[in-house]
Write an enzyme that holds these catalytic residues in place. Structure first.
Site, PDB file in Angstrom:
ATOM      1  N   HIS A  72      64.437  35.068  63.335  1.00  0.00           N
ATOM      2  CA  HIS A  72      65.622  35.524  62.615  1.00  0.00           C
ATOM      3  C   HIS A  72      65.294  36.663  61.647  1.00  0.00           C
ATOM      4  O   HIS A  72      66.031  37.643  61.522  1.00  0.00           O
ATOM      5  CB  HIS A  72      66.222  34.313  61.872  1.00  0.00           C
ATOM      6  N   GLU A  91      64.947  39.786  63.560  1.00  0.00           N
ATOM      7  CA  GLU A  91      66.290  40.280  63.921  1.00  0.00           C
ATOM      8  C   GLU A  91      66.857  41.146  62.780  1.00  0.00           C
ATOM      9  O   GLU A  91      67.342  42.263  63.005  1.00  0.00           O
ATOM     10  CB  GLU A  91      67.205  39.080  64.202  1.00  0.00           C
ATOM     11  N   HIS A  92      66.752  40.667  61.549  1.00  0.00           N
ATOM     12  CA  HIS A  92      67.223  41.458  60.410  1.00  0.00           C
ATOM     13  C   HIS A  92      66.480  42.793  60.324  1.00  0.00           C
ATOM     14  O   HIS A  92      67.080  43.845  60.127  1.00  0.00           O
ATOM     15  CB  HIS A  92      66.967  40.701  59.090  1.00  0.00           C
ATOM     16  N   GLU A 137      71.019  34.118  52.280  1.00  0.00           N
ATOM     17  CA  GLU A 137      71.652  33.609  53.506  1.00  0.00           C
ATOM     18  C   GLU A 137      71.335  32.115  53.671  1.00  0.00           C
ATOM     19  O   GLU A 137      72.208  31.306  53.962  1.00  0.00           O
ATOM     20  CB  GLU A 137      71.161  34.408  54.726  1.00  0.00           C
TER      21      GLU A 137
END
Lengths: 427, 424
Positions: A64, A67-68, A139
């Protein structure tokens, strides 16, 4: 490939670098949706890095995080390239996949090239990795405040002992602190090889023209030779890790999740049948038309918020039933009793027709959405399944098959429960 | 280029909107009843959609009702209440698979239309009222739903912001209603109210899909008996000028603080400057390239999300962000600086051009979604200006000075911060 019954056509090509291209032209639409997906998600945390010999373990949440960070380049942010064209871009990471996407109503060729280029040109630096930790920490904390999310991971942790599906996709505020730029490059080089990826476009374009655009783009880049990725295969028992867990949170409404841990299969036809049948059965009993939904409703055990889902991948599979309840203990007791009836349940012909019809309608409705089509075509492709053949596969399922599946579904040791309960008041 | 083929016909007692489209594998029906928002009636209007979906004359239990939908190849039906400015709208939506994709000769479509109309016009009635058992149970469900808003911190902060900001205005009315009204609502009183809605309120029915082979008017006419239909209501909302901005800080057990702002735009749906408000918002906080996202998230790593959204009819603008409790002052300063920058014209022609493209793109994408299309077409009725083509032309005509003008009219009304217990 033409699918006459549903009036769709799919163009598929495997490029020489291994990339699978899937194009679904829909000239009647305004919108085009493109998605570039790698077969890499949060569960791939132990593997042999490309060109190395030994298995390594990377920090939780790295897929993840990567991905950012792919959106950020040395001198700009890729979002800006898309927004300059009026398009929107996004990305998501799941247990098994990372996907990058755009949606647009103009400049399909340019959008496609930007998407291919930014995912295939990583730029990670120490300072940008550090900066991202603050954003991702927010997040994670946003999700930490959401009881539904906590219940989802709570039940998975209760069911699984070793399998990395139990790790939160984004990791934890602590685990992401350990991520370095070198870790990101290691994961990137191992999992973002074109042979581990698909590119899918759905919308208003000419397929031949776009295929050529993609071929030309890819032929200008050089990649390592195709290699098989070695991922750790964790041994996970068939039974649930624990029967029951409780998390206390500052909630107003308590929640109960019931999880069924299932056996996995890698054969595509068995895979898809199991997926369709578990969805069909849960829907039959627990949607608003279902007898078990009605029973829970009549007993005042739910407030209309009952939900259910099936998650099936090659290395794990489970189904969940969950709800807000004013009496989580009683909710659990009733659902467990209901699930027990699955062992011998027989459907009437009428009921079976109805449940199948409903699934057919649901599948057709999913095909109204370009993003749904693109994501489903991509994800099923990795499993060796053709999304547009789901309809005939569904139509071919018999009552006896569903009953046989259902009779062996619930065992004495594969069901777990998880509660979100109020915090005990001491202040 | 943006032709939506909408044909509007005034039928006996309702407006029928037919939209021909071959984009969908389904057909969609939408009905909308509209009434001024009022504290007095809102709980009844919140309960009605739940009660009506529980039982009808021919499908007297929730099970029978839902099973009929399943029989119609998994048709979907839903109903809800919503706020639009200071109006309240009850919307029913149904979708059914276009029978041309099915291997069946059954009259699926005619049955679906019948079902839709039955759900609206033929509820289950016992002794001049709804079924008291259903009413009791649905009150309970609605009560639980209202309670559980507190478990969603973003929603909670949003609700509290509007309560504080619109104190004394009808806009602050909760769309879910108020549990303290439940006792006074009986099966008879709710049924009387229902009859008023069904008989008196302006009704618009939308039918979308491949209609080429269908006689839509005949299909609907046979079920709808209404003497007259009112014109669509005009959208008047109370205007308020801010005398002194409020700041409210409240505490909860949570990890992430919710920092929300409410502004008054003094720019409304029918105003000449309305397109400029769209462009303003796109540059300010509507997209990931906007000032809020870039400055709060990308430059300062303070938040995962920071965005703005505006309300077209009442004239409000909201900013939302989720931040660490300790970052309150810093985040607040950065967010308000972005508005100052907008007021001072601190944005480029490229940003304006990009904002226009983004809005147009989003607008066109909505046209690929049946219910999205209905919302746009329904909205259009509240303005004399807009047709779909015009909208894009009007966006493209927005000038920098218009954006600055809109920005300078915007007033901060309320800052609301929901933070962690015990953090300064």
């Amino acid at each position: 490939m033409q699918y006459n019954q549903i009036n769709e056509t799919v163009y598929q090509e495997t490029l020489s670098n291994g990339l699978e291209v899937l194009l679904v032209p829909k000239p009647e639409l305004e919108q085009t949706y493109g998605v570039f997906t790698t077969n890499y998600g949060s569960i791939d945390n132990q593997f042999v890095p490309l060109g190395e010999m030994n298995m390594v373990q990377v920090p939780d949440g790295i897929a993840h995080f990567l991905e950012h960070k792919l959106f950020e380049k040395e001198d700009h942010d890729v979002f800006q390239e898309f927004t300059a064209l009026g398009s929107s871009a996004n990305a998501f990471t799941s247990f098994t996949k990372t996907a990058y996407l755009f949606s647009t109503t103009t400049e399909i060729k340019k959008n496609t090239e930007i998407l291919l280029d930014f995912v295939q040109a990583p730029y990670f630096s120490e300072s940008s990795v550090e900066k991202e930790k603050g954003i991702i920490a927010q997040e994670i904390q946003m999700y930490d405040d959401q009881p539904d999310w906590r219940a989802f991971f709570g039940i998975i942790e209760t069911m699984y002992e070793n399998h990395p599906v139990k790790i939160d996709i984004a990791g934890t505020v602590d685990s992401i602190q350990n991520i370095t730029k070198d870790d990101l490059y290691t994961c990137y080089h191992t999992f973002y090889h074109p042979s581990n990826m698909t590119f899918c476009l759905v919308g208003a374009f000419d397929a031949e023209e776009m295929l050529q655009v993609i071929r030309d783009n890819q032929s200008q880049k050089s990649f390592d030779p195709v290699q098989t990725i070695k991922r750790e295969r964790v041994v996970e028992p068939a039974h649930v890790n624990k029967d029951h867990e409780v998390l206390h949170m500052p909630v107003v409404t308590e929640k109960c999740m019931i999880g069924i841990k299932e056996t996995t299969t890698e054969k595509p036809t068995d895979f898809i049948k199991a997926e369709l049948m578990s969805e069909m059965i849960l829907d039959y009993f627990y949607s608003k038309s279902g007898a078990y939904y009605q029973e829970l409703y009549d007993l005042d055990l739910i407030d209309g918020s009952l939900g259910f889902e099936t998650e099936r991948q090659l290395s794990f599979a489970f189904s969940l039933i969950g709800a807000n309840s004013t009496d989580v203990e009683q909710f659990k007791a009733v659902v467990l009793k209901q699930l027990d009836t699955f062992k011998t349940y027989m459907f009437s012909d009428e009921a079976f027709t109805r449940m199948k019809r409903k699934m057919i309608g649901g599948l057709m409705r999913e095909m109204n959405s370009t993003s749904n089509i693109a994501n489903s075509v991509s994800q099923y492709h990795f499993l060796g399944i053709d999304y547009f053949k789901l309809l005939p596969m569904l139509e071919a399922i018999t009552k006896e098959e569903v009953e046989t599946f259902m009779h062996q579904w619930i065992k004495s040791d594969n069901v777990a429960s998880f509660f979100i309960k109020k915090e005990t008041q001491d202040d | 280029m943006l032709q939506t083929q909408e044909t509007i016909i005034n039928r006996q007692g309702y407006r029928l909107h037919m939209i021909q489209s071959n984009k969908f594998k389904t057909l969609h029906f939408v009905a909308k009843f509209i009434s001024p928002l009022s504290r007095e009636h809102v709980t009844k209007r919140a309960l009605l959609p739940f009660v009506m979906q529980q039982a009808t004359k021919n499908y007297p239990t929730a099970n029978a009702f839902r099973q009929k939908l399943d029989d119609l190849y998994g048709s979907t039906f839903s109903m809800d209440g919503s706020k639009k400015g200071e109006m309240h709208i009850i919307t029913a939506r149904m979708s059914v698979v276009n029978p041309s994709y099915l291997s069946t000769d059954e009259p699926i479509l005619a049955e679906a239309v019948q079902f839709f109309n039955e759900a609206l016009f033929a509820p289950k009635v016992l002794d001049n009222g709804f079924d008291p058992k259903i009413i009791a149970r649905e009150k309970q469900s609605l009560g639980q739903k209202i309670e559980s808003i507190k478990d969603n911190k973003m929603q909670l902060a949003n609700m509290r912001l509007i309560e504080e900001m619109c104190e004394g205005e009808v806009y602050k009315t909760h769309v879910h209603g108020y549990p303290e009204d439940f006792d006074a609502i009986t099966s008879e009183s709710l049924y009387n109210y229902y009859e008023q809605v069904i008989k008196k309120e302006p009704l618009d029915i939308y039918v979308i899909g491949d209609l080429s082979e269908l006689n839509v008017e005949a299909l609907f006419d046979q079920y709808i008996e209404r003497a007259t239909n009112g014109p669509i209501a005009s959208m008047q909302a109370e205007e308020k000028t801010v005398t002194k901005p409020k700041e409210i800080i409240e505490e909860e057990s949570l990890q992430q603080g919710k920092l929300h702002f409410g502004f008054r735009t003094h720019t409304h749906y029918s105003d000449d400057d309305y397109p400029a408000l769209h462009v303003f918002n796109a540059i300010f906080g509507g997209f990931p390239s906007s000032k809020l996202f870039i400055n709060v998230r990308e430059k300062n790593s303070l938040a995962y999300y920071a965005a703005s959204r505006f309300e077209s009819h009442k004239g409000l603008l909201f900013v939302f962000s989720g931040i660490a409790p300790a970052d309150f002052k810093k985040a607040k300063k950065i967010i308000l600086e972005q508005l100052e920058a907008m007021r001072a014209g601190d944005f480029t022609d490229e940003q304006i051009a990009e904002a226009k493209l983004l809005i147009t793109n989003q607008y066109k994408e909505n046209l690929d979604e049946a219910y999205g299309m209905v919302e746009m077409l329904y909205n259009q009725q509240f303005s004399t200006k807009d047709s779909m083509d015009d909208f894009v032309a009007r966006i493209n005509a927005v000038t920098k000075s218009a954006i600055e003008r809109v920005a300078n009219r915007i007033e901060l009304d309320t800052t609301y911060f929901l933070t962690q217990k015990g953090v300064e």
